[in-house]
Write an enzyme that holds these catalytic residues in place. Structure first.
Site, PDB file in Angstrom:
ATOM      1  N   GLU A 171       0.830  -1.204   0.000  1.00 20.87           N
ATOM      2  CA  GLU A 171       0.000   0.000   0.000  1.00 20.87           C
ATOM      3  C   GLU A 171       0.866   1.257   0.000  1.00 20.87           C
ATOM      4  OE1 GLU A 171       0.780   1.550   2.941  1.00 20.87           O
ATOM      5  OE2 GLU A 171       1.741  -0.311   3.596  1.00 20.87           O
ATOM      6  N   GLU A 314       4.631  -0.534   1.882  1.00 16.80           N
ATOM      7  CA  GLU A 314       4.881  -0.836   0.466  1.00 16.80           C
ATOM      8  C   GLU A 314       4.874  -2.332   0.165  1.00 16.80           C
ATOM      9  OE1 GLU A 314       8.663   0.738  -0.742  1.00 16.80           O
ATOM     10  OE2 GLU A 314       8.193   2.793  -0.171  1.00 16.80           O
TER      11      GLU A 314
END
Length: 346
Positions: A171, A314
């Site tokens: 994300e 991430e």
């Protein structure tokens, strides 16, 4: 949304027992490889094969902006979301480096940046131009939630079509630890202070402010926070909704999932709340340094593979754990048995 509640088949019990039996015959004391043994046995059951493998890794990074950023809850300006998406597309972020190392397929999905971006390697599946400020109103409406959930399902469909052995979701979204903390506090029915951390680097006073914003929002929306989907719609981010649906969809399609840190684990918590059967398909890459992650892992009864004091997001912590899972498979598949090596048993 009904597809989220569709039944999930459990990993194959017969292959699980077969893999356990093989582990007992390998040239090592029983249990001496710890979690690596458990990972190999679980993967054998998930993949319905005696010799599990992890060759094709699929990574989907979901990116979206958050209206709650207006409340000063992040150390970085909101423009960083879009700037980091450009960095992902150019291959310059930490997760890009790690993805190349494990030879993973990598994609970025725009689920709701403030502005659409025409970039190579960025898939557009937009639910809106960022969520609303959930301190004042619901983060998203029903239509936006449906689109964000569909973005997660579509990513898993691409992974399955590409023959993936493992799905990793990541994300990006400035202020998304605030959304994740609110989702966790609402789901676990605890005060925000128990779960709210530094995010992108807040000091103690800023963390207190962040927790206060969340507590006020929880009070404001109290009547609406009934089901996991209600909580997701009211407090969530488009990228967190996409992760939630992706995790459920992967389990429904028999695709193992490796979960990243705090935000991804909050999505996993919501996914289990929506469809409990998905929990059997999850591995957890690491325990993040973000304050609330250990509490979420405890709620999920999860055993993370690593603890490196990371809090990047991430999907980076999950990708770091991929070689461990691959080595677990190789140990299971390639070690000699006692009889093959002519080694005496206990």
């Amino acid at each position: 949304m009904n597809s989220l509640s569709a039944p999930i088949a459990a990993p194959d019990a017969a292959y699980y027992q077969q893999a356990l039996s093989r582990q007992a015959q390998l040239t090592k004391p029983p249990g001496s490889l710890g979690l690596l043994e458990d990972c190999a046995v679980r993967l054998a059951a998930m993949q319905r094969r005696a010799m599990p493998k992890l060759e094709k890794i699929h990574i989907s990074i979901f990116a979206a902006d958050h209206g709650i950023a207006e409340e000063g809850v992040s150390a970085f300006p909101q423009v960083v979301t879009m700037e980091m998406v450009k960095n992902f597309a150019a291959g310059g972020a930490a997760v890009n480096v790690l993805a190349r190392h494990v030879d993973a397929y990598f994609e970025v999905v725009d689920v709701g940046l403030l502005q659409p971006m025409a970039l190579p390697n960025v898939i557009s599946h937009r639910a809106g131009a960022g969520t609303a400020n959930f301190s004042r109103t619901a983060a998203m409406n029903d239509e936006q939630l449906t689109i964000a959930l569909a973005a997660g399902r579509a990513a898993v469909e691409r992974a399955v079509a590409n023959g993936a052995d493992l799905f990793i979701g990541g994300e990006m979204g400035i202020a998304n630890t605030t959304s994740a903390s609110a989702l966790a506090a609402a789901s676990l029915r605890i005060p925000a202070a128990e779960i709210t951390g530094a995010g992108t680097g807040l000091n103690a006073g800023q963390i207190d402010h962040k927790a206060g914003v969340i507590d006020s929002a929880l009070q404001h929306h109290q009547a609406a926070l009934q089901t996991p989907l209600d909580i997701l719609k009211t407090l969530g981010g488009f990228e967190i909704a996409a992760l939630t649906a992706a995790y459920i969809s992967a389990a429904q399609q028999g695709l193992p999932v490796l979960i990243d840190g705090f935000i991804s684990s909050v999505a996993a918590l919501l996914a289990v709340g929506i469809n409990p059967g998905c929990v059997d398909w999850f591995f957890y890459g690491h325990c993040s340094a973000e304050k609330g992650h250990a509490r979420i892992l405890q709620a999920l009864n999860a055993q993370p593979l690593l603890n490196l004091q990371m809090r990047l997001g991430e999907g980076s912590g999950a990708v770091l754990a991929v070689p461990l899972l691959q080595m677990a498979c190789r140990l299971h598949n390639e070690m000699a048995t006692f009889s093959q090596a002519q080694v005496s048993t206990a």
